[in-house]
Design a protein around this motif. Structure first.
Motif, PDB file in Angstrom:
ATOM      1  N   TYR A   1      -2.844  -4.867   7.920  1.00  0.00           N
ATOM      2  CA  TYR A   1      -1.918  -3.880   7.379  1.00  0.00           C
ATOM      3  C   TYR A   1      -2.055  -2.546   8.101  1.00  0.00           C
ATOM      4  O   TYR A   1      -3.171  -2.089   8.382  1.00  0.00           O
ATOM      5  CB  TYR A   1      -2.168  -3.678   5.886  1.00  0.00           C
ATOM      6  CG  TYR A   1      -1.740  -4.845   5.036  1.00  0.00           C
ATOM      7  CD1 TYR A   1      -0.446  -5.363   5.131  1.00  0.00           C
ATOM      8  CD2 TYR A   1      -2.621  -5.441   4.124  1.00  0.00           C
ATOM      9  CE1 TYR A   1      -0.055  -6.436   4.346  1.00  0.00           C
ATOM     10  CE2 TYR A   1      -2.229  -6.508   3.334  1.00  0.00           C
ATOM     11  CZ  TYR A   1      -0.945  -7.007   3.461  1.00  0.00           C
ATOM     12  OH  TYR A   1      -0.545  -8.070   2.684  1.00  0.00           O
TER      13      TYR A   1
ATOM     14  N   ARG B   1       0.862  -1.173   0.000  1.00  0.00           N
ATOM     15  CA  ARG B   1       0.000   0.000   0.000  1.00  0.00           C
ATOM     16  C   ARG B   1       0.905   1.232   0.000  1.00  0.00           C
ATOM     17  O   ARG B   1       1.745   1.387   0.879  1.00  0.00           O
ATOM     18  CB  ARG B   1      -0.903  -0.004   1.239  1.00  0.00           C
ATOM     19  CG  ARG B   1      -1.900  -1.157   1.286  1.00  0.00           C
ATOM     20  CD  ARG B   1      -2.722  -1.137   2.576  1.00  0.00           C
ATOM     21  NE  ARG B   1      -3.811  -2.121   2.538  1.00  0.00           N
ATOM     22  CZ  ARG B   1      -4.736  -2.251   3.483  1.00  0.00           C
ATOM     23  NH1 ARG B   1      -4.711  -1.454   4.546  1.00  0.00           N
ATOM     24  NH2 ARG B   1      -5.701  -3.163   3.363  1.00  0.00           N
ATOM     25  N   ASP B   2       0.721   2.099  -0.962  1.00  0.00           N
ATOM     26  CA  ASP B   2       1.630   3.227  -1.074  1.00  0.00           C
ATOM     27  C   ASP B   2       0.948   4.388  -1.778  1.00  0.00           C
ATOM     28  O   ASP B   2       0.061   4.194  -2.622  1.00  0.00           O
ATOM     29  CB  ASP B   2       2.884   2.825  -1.849  1.00  0.00           C
ATOM     30  CG  ASP B   2       4.026   3.822  -1.679  1.00  0.00           C
ATOM     31  OD1 ASP B   2       3.963   4.660  -0.749  1.00  0.00           O
ATOM     32  OD2 ASP B   2       4.985   3.758  -2.471  1.00  0.00           O
TER      33      ASP B   2
ATOM     34  N   ASP C   1       2.359   6.317   4.462  1.00  0.00           N
ATOM     35  CA  ASP C   1       2.807   6.652   3.121  1.00  0.00           C
ATOM     36  C   ASP C   1       3.125   8.137   3.069  1.00  0.00           C
ATOM     37  O   ASP C   1       3.249   8.789   4.106  1.00  0.00           O
ATOM     38  CB  ASP C   1       1.771   6.234   2.070  1.00  0.00           C
ATOM     39  CG  ASP C   1       0.391   6.819   2.322  1.00  0.00           C
ATOM     40  OD1 ASP C   1       0.309   7.919   2.922  1.00  0.00           O
ATOM     41  OD2 ASP C   1      -0.615   6.206   1.908  1.00  0.00           O
TER      42      ASP C   1
ATOM     43  N   THR D   1      -0.426   1.283   7.524  1.00  0.00           N
ATOM     44  CA  THR D   1       0.290   1.966   6.448  1.00  0.00           C
ATOM     45  C   THR D   1       0.681   3.384   6.824  1.00  0.00           C
ATOM     46  O   THR D   1      -0.143   4.157   7.314  1.00  0.00           O
ATOM     47  CB  THR D   1      -0.593   2.021   5.178  1.00  0.00           C
ATOM     48  OG1 THR D   1      -1.087   0.716   4.888  1.00  0.00           O
ATOM     49  CG2 THR D   1       0.203   2.563   3.999  1.00  0.00           C
TER      50      THR D   1
END
Length: 622
Positions: free
Chosen positions: A531, A286-287, A535, A533
């Protein structure tokens, strides 16, 4: 065309980074999961809608021809698997409801995929002999209302698969499947060979709200032009010449640490202020980042675990000269029915659509056709690739090389009584094994590669036991460091070709674990595993807050336990053929008595690497 209409030039780049006889096994049926099977956390906030919205998928690896079946959802009860338990039919129902919400909100909603439909699951990879990888599974994907699909590297490794995409999948999409820099060699009417695009170079279309879109797409195999050369092509210049209100760049390439700036800068050189959205893939993470204030780049995970959401408020369509920053939002959705129902404003009774139910039933029928539910045994616990240390009892790498391989490779083997050391690359193991039923689908997802096992006989144990550590380190000699570095780069490229890009994925998991105090949060048991994240885009991207997944370093190569014998005892060195070249090189460095070549390596067994776990499970887990 009305000049006041908001135009989008969607440059769909499938830019792939260069860098899913068991007669004694019994069946259990893949059944539509009861809802809810596992208590799942609901999202805490609605999605933010803009005047343009995108549902994004990438790296589904849903082919029905190997054994793993992500298209039927992740089916085990151990977390994080339930987070991703929705199937393709659930996703189809979700998209249909979201499309209706978009109409009610009077906004545009696009459905976009960034490539890699092939390789990785039973539905895509478990096809019978004589079949074509992912051909049957793709019949269900074609039913979804994708606006743009980009080609991925896994659509390109075998000509027959690319040909099937070219002749069967691409025509059904009516110009929506794009491959700007990817050609396939075919015969023309005069039986001469010619190179033609697998899909369209680009596509121009108008959305329901009148937004004009131009799309392009590229990749890196079969006949693949470099990104740098592609942006110099005349057709590329022609495609981006007319200024739209938005460029939508879609391709199979990571949005960070890759070649997107080449494409971005080529567009910016012509249109300095035009909004740009990039949708990438390939690295399975995930980005998100923002190249400038009028652009956003999003990558949405892997294996039908994550559904990406991106929205943009582009403002007044006629205001083409605006230089203000654009309001973008992104969200990473866990792929399950709880998430789907919450965001589509449905409940368990109203959610399923006729199309969604039809797709689910069709996939179940296909799983039965491929015998994916053939049961090998019942795994007593979870075994993970990197969430447990290696070596350890919870490591799937330890399980494979210390327990499964020594049993399976010596079955009916005339050399079974000769002591050995077995070595393989850790990248041969692709997915975790979870407590509970272990079937054909699980076997293929965990260990999909069809590598053969070779051996060199009569090696002194003292020499053989030096090979594994030497493979995993460059040692003190500078020349050897340099040479091994080159070998590692070649191997890394080959592993990426085989789909093992998990080096980047594991680096990301480790980074997320460290950034978010993973050990503390897991110990508190206040959140389910999943997850987490961080980013480069503003705000919180994850739709549901989880405790981060643990992450431990793993070596490039793994080996079985060393026999408790004297160093001069002659043994067999058994290894997977994928690493033969570098193993021979190392073997010739750790000793100088014999120069070993390919002629010294012989077949050890008829058992291939993708059968090892199934044979072991029948023996140990039944």
């Amino acid at each position: 065309m009305h000049l006041s209409l908001l135009a989008l030039t969607a440059l769909n780049f499938a830019l792939t980074a260069k860098s899913c006889s068991d007669e004694h096994a019994h069946d259990h049926a893949h059944q539509k999961r009861l809802f809810p099977q596992t208590q799942l956390t609901k999202p805490t906030r609605p999605l933010e809608w803009g005047d343009l919205n995108i549902i994004h998928t990438t790296d589904t690896h849903g082919k029905y021809e190997l054994g793993v079946c992500w298209l039927l959802g992740h089916q085990h009860a151990s977390f994080p698997e339930p987070n991703y338990s929705g199937d393709l039919g659930d996703f189809a129902s979700f998209v249909q409801h979201m499309k209706q919400l978009a109409i009610e909100k009077d906004v545009d909603l696009l459905l976009v995929d960034s490539g890699d439909l092939h390789d990785g699951t039973g539905l895509s990879d478990g096809f019978p002999a004589g079949g074509i990888d992912a051909h049957d599974a793709n019949q269900f994907i074609k039913q979804l209302p994708y606006d743009i699909m980009a080609i991925g590297n896994h659509e390109l490794y075998d000509y027959i698969n690319t040909w099937d995409m070219y002749t069967n999948f691409v025509p059904a999409l009516g110009g929506k499947y794009l491959s700007s820099n990817v050609n396939i060699t075919v015969f023309d009417v005069n039986k001469n060979t010619i190179d033609v695009p697998v899909g369209n170079r680009f596509r121009k279309f108008t959305t329901r709200k009148g937004r004009k879109i131009t799309s392009l797409g590229n990749d890196v195999n079969t006949t693949v032009q470099s990104v740098a050369d592609m942006v110099k092509e005349q057709w590329f210049a022609d495609a981006i010449a007319e200024e739209p209100d938005l460029f939508l760049l879609v391709g199979h390439m990571p949005v960070s640490r890759d070649n997107w700036p080449t494409v971005f800068n080529a567009v910016r050189a012509v249109h300095a202020q035009t909004p740009i959205i990039i949708l990438g893939g390939h690295s399975h993470i995930r980005d998100c980042n923002q190249p400038d204030g009028r652009s956003m780049a999003l990558e949405s995970g892997r294996y039908m675990e994550t559904i990406g959401w991106l929205s943009a408020n582009l403002g007044i369509p006629s205001d083409v000269d605006s230089k203000d920053n654009i309001s973008f939002n992104r969200r990473y959705l866990d792929q399950n029915r709880v998430t789907y129902e919450y965001h589509s404003q449905q409940n368990n009774h109203s959610f399923d659509t006729a199309q969604g139910q039809s797709i689910t039933q069709g996939l179940l029928n296909l799983a039965k056709k491929y015998d994916l539910s053939m049961l090998f045994g019942t795994a007593p616990q979870d075994y993970t690739i990197s969430r447990n240390p290696y070596p350890s009892n919870g490591s799937s790498l330890t399980l494979f090389i210390n327990e499964a391989a020594p049993y399976s490779l010596t079955l009916n083997n005339t050399r079974a009584n000769i002591s050995n050391i077995m070595i393989t690359n850790s990248g041969s193991q692709r997915f975790d094994i979870y407590s509970g039923t272990f079937d054909k689908n699980d076997q293929i997802s965990a260990s999909p590669f069809t590598d053969a096992f070779m051996f060199i006989k009569d090696l002194p144990l003292g020499v053989a036991q030096e090979v594994l550590p030497a493979l995993n380190t460059a040692g003190a000699d500078e020349r050897r460091k340099r040479d091994l570095s080159e070998v590692l780069q070649v191997r890394e490229r080959e592993m990426e070709k085989r789909g093992y890009i998990d080096r980047r994925y594991m680096e990301w998991l480790d980074e997320m674990d460290r950034r978010h105090d993973g050990a503390v949060k897991r110990a508190s048991q206040n959140s389910t595993l999943g997850y987490v994240t961080s980013d480069s885009c503003p705000g919180v991207g994850d739709d549901i807050l989880h405790a981060p997944l643990a992450s431990f370093d793993i070596p490039d190569f793994i080996g079985s336990d060393t026999p408790s014998l004297s160093n001069d005892t002659l043994i067999d060195l058994v290894f997977v053929d994928f690493i033969q070249e570098q193993l021979l090189e190392i073997l010739n460095e750790v000793q100088n008595t014999t120069t070993y070549t390919d002629s010294n390596a012989a077949s050890y067994t008829d058992v291939l690497s993708n059968a090892v776990l199934g044979l072991y499970a029948q023996h140990a887990w039944n």
